[in-house]
Structure formats: structure tokens, C-alpha cells
Design an enzyme around this catalytic site. Structure first.
Site, PDB file in Angstrom:
ATOM      1  CD  GLU A 211      -5.729  -6.876  -1.314  1.00  0.00           C
ATOM      2  OE1 GLU A 211      -6.844  -6.993  -0.755  1.00  0.00           O
ATOM      3  OE2 GLU A 211      -5.078  -5.811  -1.305  1.00  0.00           O
ATOM      4  CE  LYS A 227      -8.047  -1.236   3.801  1.00  0.00           C
ATOM      5  NZ  LYS A 227      -7.627  -0.491   2.626  1.00  0.00           N
TER       6      LYS A 227
END
Length: 400
Positions: A211, A227
Site C-alpha cells: 500500500e 480497504k
């Protein structure tokens, strides 16, 4: 009972263990020139002190939007760039938020930067290998305690205190032997966009993070929040794409990241370049979006860190309220996890979020995992999701 252990000499890097985010063409050519350390409780603004240190060493941190104008061939002996690490606690300090429980690895600074020069060829020295042995894992809380924390977040959401909170657990295990091969296995996990190893005096951090916390390249600032998680099967992909709960949680964090970039002085209009794209990391599907903005004015590193740290996908919304909930819920500090870890070079800045990240301190190895909690979260499912995220790290550490 296992005891003892070794870590790397931070002045040289073993082969295949470049710092997270460092350019591939610099692999095995890094030599430490100088380092910056800041621990929570030290005087001064960590963001400003870090920026001052890097500027004094010739790195373009006062106007990041111009980094794209500084592409050049780096010769031997010249400054190549700097590895940067900012802990979750340091990010909370920068954001003016509540700081959580003490770190289980207090010897690791909360802000750490290493300026590297180039050497003509690899000077990496691998210490004499002693057999790596890992003891049993000790979790910071039981499954029931983790589930109770999820319920407490749901209650806070019900009261209107927060919209979403990321809850993280910690585990550690004693080890003996040389951790280098195990840490390099972590850095080499599939999907590790920021795979690498950062070392210091008596400690080391290895990350398999997929990420992006923040990237600046060619006059544009980018963040890529992740997410939403499911097993990497066809059914798991369908479930993730069809889940109203996962999509709502994801969009909430995308909105938070848009707001973070919009508050950044010098940034232009913020846009969402990609929304809820499904990527794979170590047997898991994860939903990722891309949020970006042009840097139309002068943007310095200190202002950028204050805007994006700690990352919204590992805090929650609103960010400051979520940080207060996290500090009240988590019994063990986040340490090296949920912070920023990456590289600043003459041509770019690229910091990954230090998820899927472990640390060794000479005696124990530490790991963290968690997930975002919303009003619709199922406590047991959240506990299982955290375990699924931790499983590849534990397997890589134990292998061999």
C-alpha cells in the site's frame, strides 16, 4: 526458552535486502553516509527536524513538486537518496492526535532516515549464519479480547463518536540465530510493492507492504488506500466486489484521503483516478483506489507528512477521533507498523504504509495485523481477517 539473537550491521546491506522503495538499479550499491533519529519525547517538531536533516544533505525536500526536474545519473560516491521511516506514533504527533500505548520495540526510533551514497559494487557483508529458530507466538490479546474491541468500536460508532476505526493487534516470538534470511523472505512476498529491509543499531524492519501512503513524482502527489479483503479465490473476488459493507468502508477512507490531500498547501484539485480496484497480495484479494492531485505550488516534506500521517486506512474517520479510540483500545503500541516506510531520491518520494511489516530487536520478532471496523462489522469475521493478513508473515518467518 529461546533467547539471544543477532541483527544486521547497519553500515552495509546484505545482498537482496535493499531499503524499502529504493530504485532497483541501485540494489547492492548502498553505503550509509549519515542517519537521523527522533524518539517520542525528544524535543522539536519531528517533521521539521527530518526535513532539515535531509535538506542539509542535499535532498530536495523544500519543494517536492520540483523533484521531477532533478533526474540525473548518480555516480559512485554521490548521494543516492534516503530511506525514511515514520512510526504511527510520530504520525500522530505530526497530526496533533492522541498517541497510543508504548511501543513493544522501544529501541527503534519513531523517525529514522538514512542517507545513502553509491559504491562502485556491492560491499554487502552477510554475517556468519547461525541457524534461525523461532519460538511460539505470544499475542497481545486473545480472540475474545480482539472481538470485544470490535464491539467497543461499534458502540462508539453508534454514539456518533466516529464513523470507522482501524483496530490492530500485536504478537511477538523469541528467536535465535541470524534473522537476515527470514527478513528477506518477508521482503520477497508476492505483491510487496515496498518489499525491503531497513536496519539500525540493534534492530531491523522488514516489510511486504502493498500500500502506498504517499508518492510524489513528476509534480503530482498520489496515495493508494487499500480497504477490503477476501481470500484470493473466484468466490472471494465476487464477494468482495458485491459487499456493500466493504465498499462503504472503502469509500469512507477514500473520502478521508481526498480531504488529506485537499488540505495540503500547494496542491491543486484532488481527483480519484481509480476506485475499488481489486488486487492480489499473498493469497488475498484487496480493494485499492488511487487518489491524486497536482502540486501547483511549493510543497515541503514536513507539510506533506503532517497532511497524510498517520495513514487514513489504518486510523479511521474522522482521523483525530479515531486516533483517540485506538489509544484507548489497543493494549500494545503499534511500534513500526501502520506508519510510513520508503525512499526519497533526487527524482521522487515514495512511502509505503508499513502494514505487513515485522521488526526484530535482537531477541524477539514482532508483527501486527488488524482491520477497519464499521457499524456492520462482525467481530469474529474481523478477528479472522486479521489472522489471515498475519498468516503469510508468520509462514515466511518460520520457513527454512
Amino acid at each position: 526458552m529461546l533467547h539471544g539473537g543477532t541483527v544486521f550491521d547497519h553500515s552495509v546491506l546484505p545482498p537482496l535486502a535493499r531499503p524499502p522503495g529504493a530504485p532497483a538499479d541501485c540494489q547492492a550499491r548502498h553505503h550509509v553516509l549519515c542517519a537521523f533519529r527522533w524518539h517520542q519525547g525528544d524535543p522539536g517538531d519531528p517533521a521539521e527536524l527530518l526535513a532539515g536533516f535531509l535538506a542539509d544533505n542535499g535532498l530536495p525536500v523544500r519543494n517536492l513538486g520540483r523533484t521531477g526536474d532533478k533526474k540525473k545519473t548518480i555516480g559512485d560516491g554521490a548521494v543516492c537518496g534516503a530511506a525514511l521511516y515514520v512510526s504511527a506514533d510520530a504520525g500522530s504527533v505530526m497530526a496533533g492526535g492522541t498517541v497510543g500505548a508504548p511501543s513493544p520495540v522501544p529501541g527503534i526510533p519513531d523517525v529514522y532516515a538514512v542517507v545513502y551514497g553509491h559504491v562502485p559494487q556491492s560491499t554487502g557483508v552477510t554475517p556468519e549464519t547461525r541457524r534461525w529458530s523461532l519460538g511460539p507466538w505470544r499475542d497481545s490479546w486473545s480472540r475474545a479480547e480482539h472481538a470485544d474491541a470490535v464491539d467497543r468500536v461499534r458502540a462508539a460508532i453508534g454514539r456518533g463518536d466516529v464513523y470507522q476505526v482501524n483496530v490492530v493487534g500485536h504478537a511477538s516470538a523469541a528467536y535465535t540465530g541470524e534473522p537476515g534470511p527470514a527478513l528477506r523472505r518477508i521482503a520477497g512476498l508476492a505483491g510487496a510493492r515496498y518489499g525491503g529491509v531497513l536496519t539500525g543499531d540493534g534492530w531491523a524492519i522488514a516489510t511486504a507492504s502493498p500500500e502506498t501512503l504517499v508518492e510524489v513524482r513528476d509534480g503530482r502527489v498520489v496515495t493508494r488506500p487499500i480497504k477490503g479483503t477476501r481470500p484470493a479465490t473466484e468466490q472471494g473476488r465476487r464477494e468482495l466486489l458485491a459487499s456493500a459493507k466493504e465498499r462503504a468502508e472503502h469509500v469512507m477512507i477514500v473520502d478521508l484521503e481526498r480531504n488529506d490531500l485537499a488540505r495540503l498547501p500547494g496542491a491543486g484539485p484532488v481527483r480519484v483516478d481509480e476506485l475499488f480496484a481489486v488486487r492480489e497480495w499473498c493469497g488475498l484479494w484487496q480493494a485499492e483506489s488511487v487518489v491524486s492531485a497536482p502540486l501547483d505550488g511549493e510543497v515541503g516534506l514536513a507539510a506533506l507528512l503532517r497532511a497524510v500521517c498517520p495513514g487514513g486506512s489504518v486510523t479511521g474517520a474522522p482521523k483525530l477521533a479515531a486516533l483517540a479510540e485506538i489509544a484507548a483500545l489497543e493494549p500494545v503500541g503499534r511500534g513500526v507498523s501502520m506508519g510510513g516506510l520508503g525512499w526519497l531520491g533526487p527524482g521522487h518520494l515514495d512511502l509505503g504504509l508499513s502494514i505487513r511489516t515485522v521488526a526484530v530487536d535482537g531477541h524477539r520478532v514482532h508483527a501486527w495485523a488488524g482491520g477497519g471496523i464499521t457499524a456492520d462489522s462482525d467481530p469474529i469475521a474481523e478477528v479472522d481477517e486479521a489472522a489471515a493478513k498475519a498468516a503469510p508473515l508468520r509462514a515466511a518467518l518460520r520457513a527454512g
